[in-house]
Enzyme design. Structure first.
Site, PDB file in Angstrom:
ATOM      1  N   GLN A 148      -9.783  -9.025  16.305  1.00  0.00           N
ATOM      2  CA  GLN A 148      -9.530  -9.641  15.006  1.00  0.00           C
ATOM      3  C   GLN A 148      -9.398 -11.617  16.010  1.00  0.00           C
ATOM      4  O   GLN A 148      -9.502 -12.844  14.996  1.00  0.00           O
ATOM      5  CB  GLN A 148      -8.682  -9.438  13.891  1.00  0.00           C
ATOM      6  CG  GLN A 148      -7.742 -10.774  13.310  1.00  0.00           C
ATOM      7  CD  GLN A 148      -6.440  -9.843  12.467  1.00  0.00           C
ATOM      8  OE1 GLN A 148      -6.355  -9.316  11.799  1.00  0.00           O
ATOM      9  NE2 GLN A 148      -5.313 -11.196  12.409  1.00  0.00           N
ATOM     10  N   LYS A 161      -4.484   0.802  15.913  1.00  0.00           N
ATOM     11  CA  LYS A 161      -5.179   1.460  15.681  1.00  0.00           C
ATOM     12  C   LYS A 161      -6.771   2.004  15.487  1.00  0.00           C
ATOM     13  O   LYS A 161      -7.270   2.925  14.918  1.00  0.00           O
ATOM     14  CB  LYS A 161      -6.405   0.029  14.193  1.00  0.00           C
ATOM     15  CG  LYS A 161      -4.691  -0.428  13.106  1.00  0.00           C
ATOM     16  CD  LYS A 161      -3.821   1.160  12.988  1.00  0.00           C
ATOM     17  CE  LYS A 161      -3.107   0.040  11.846  1.00  0.00           C
ATOM     18  NZ  LYS A 161      -2.529   1.447  10.723  1.00  0.00           N
ATOM     19  N   ILE A 202       1.086  -1.499   0.161  1.00  0.00           N
ATOM     20  CA  ILE A 202      -0.474   0.647  -0.199  1.00  0.00           C
ATOM     21  C   ILE A 202       0.836   1.409   0.272  1.00  0.00           C
ATOM     22  O   ILE A 202       0.754   2.115  -0.936  1.00  0.00           O
ATOM     23  CB  ILE A 202      -1.171   0.041   1.333  1.00  0.00           C
ATOM     24  CG1 ILE A 202      -1.684  -1.182   0.641  1.00  0.00           C
ATOM     25  CG2 ILE A 202      -1.909   1.269   1.556  1.00  0.00           C
ATOM     26  CD1 ILE A 202      -3.034  -1.481   2.298  1.00  0.00           C
ATOM     27  N   TYR A 256      -2.025  -4.149  18.241  1.00  0.00           N
ATOM     28  CA  TYR A 256      -2.061  -3.970  16.854  1.00  0.00           C
ATOM     29  C   TYR A 256      -3.605  -3.319  16.940  1.00  0.00           C
ATOM     30  O   TYR A 256      -3.982  -1.939  16.544  1.00  0.00           O
ATOM     31  CB  TYR A 256      -2.057  -4.366  15.600  1.00  0.00           C
ATOM     32  CG  TYR A 256      -1.976  -4.258  13.594  1.00  0.00           C
ATOM     33  CD1 TYR A 256      -1.548  -3.697  13.728  1.00  0.00           C
ATOM     34  CD2 TYR A 256      -3.979  -4.732  13.245  1.00  0.00           C
ATOM     35  CE1 TYR A 256      -1.722  -2.645  12.478  1.00  0.00           C
ATOM     36  CE2 TYR A 256      -4.221  -3.861  12.789  1.00  0.00           C
ATOM     37  CZ  TYR A 256      -3.361  -3.342  11.332  1.00  0.00           C
ATOM     38  OH  TYR A 256      -2.842  -3.084  10.595  1.00  0.00           O
TER      39      TYR A 256
END
Length: 262
Positions: free
Chosen positions: A150, A160, A22, A156
């Site tokens: 998740q 986020k 990305i 993480y």
């Protein structure tokens, strides 16, 4: 559509990712639009990208920076200040889903926070005077993990989640300077890192198929180019009255009714 990004100075963290990542796709898409990418990344791959970018954008620059260390971010931004009087956009893109879970050490959790959240704060903090000069804008690259969870990735997920909170906070904080701040949220995107993960699995091909079947629009993953294209639109004048928003580029993965799935 003319996005009017020509000669805009865009600071991109994590822009020296593997070819096809990305970050890599964003910096070269910026160049196609005539913008001037400034890359902050620890990987010396950025030197190669700088040379390629300078073939069409002579002012494109790479500053080697360990984005988990605020002092290195500060030093790199000082170097940017020596060469540029202001910047038009900050794209906070760096991020690693590093698997720092509840079973990990406190140190591993904090390392994840430093790279995936503190780097966003430090980059904006140190580059804000440059951004104020040009009344620029900020785009934070987020993840669906912040809103869906998740499993096995507390560091993480926390990072986020913090990125989304900072997006709204900065949108409020910076209105007085006419600086916009938005977040682009990604779900499942077929990056080189994603493929590398699939390659470690015994049934990687089947795993990919099972994931794609859960993506309502087209039963396929989002491409890095689709993410980069949306990023160009959000940072451009075409989005001049958009701030504090979370824009999902995910084929409906997070929000659409699962009854759509076959």
């Amino acid at each position: 559509m003319e996005l009017k990004l020509k000669n805009k100075i865009v600071l991109v963290t994590g822009g020296a990712g593997i070819e096809g990542s990305i970050g890599h796709t964003i910096i070269f898409t910026l160049a196609k639009e005539g913008a001037i990418p400034i890359i902050l990344d620890r990987n010396m791959r950025g030197m190669e990208y700088e040379k390629k970018l300078q073939q069409s954008i002579p002012k494109a620059r790479f500053f080697q920076t360990d984005l988990s260390k605020p002092e290195e971010i500060k030093s790199s931004v000082e170097k940017v200040t020596e060469e540029f009087s202001g910047i038009d956009v900050i794209i906070n893109n760096v991020g690693v889903n590093d698997g720092a879970s509840l079973e990990s050490s406190i140190e591993e959790f904090m390392n994840s926070i430093h790279l995936n959240l503190l780097s966003y704060y430090a980059t904006v903090k140190f580059a804000l005077p440059l951004l104020k000069k040009n009344k620029g804008n900020i785009l934070n690259i987020g993840s669906k993990v912040a809103v869906t969870g998740q499993g096995g990735t507390s560091g993480y997920a926390a990072s986020k989640g913090g990125v989304l909170a900072l997006t709204r906070e900065w949108a409020v904080d910076l209105i007085q300077y006419q600086i916009r701040c938005n977040a682009l949220i990604i779900a499942e995107s077929m990056t080189p890192a994603y493929q590398n993960w699939l390659d470690t699995l015994k049934d990687g091909t089947q795993k990919r198929k099972s994931i794609e079947e859960k993506i309502p629009f087209g039963n396929r993953m989002t491409t890095p180019q689709e993410i980069a294209d949306m990023a160009m639109f959000i940072i451009s004048e075409k989005s001049s009255h958009t701030t504090g928003q979370f824009i999902y580029v995910d084929g409906g993965y997070v929000h659409l009714d699962r009854a759509l799935l076959k």
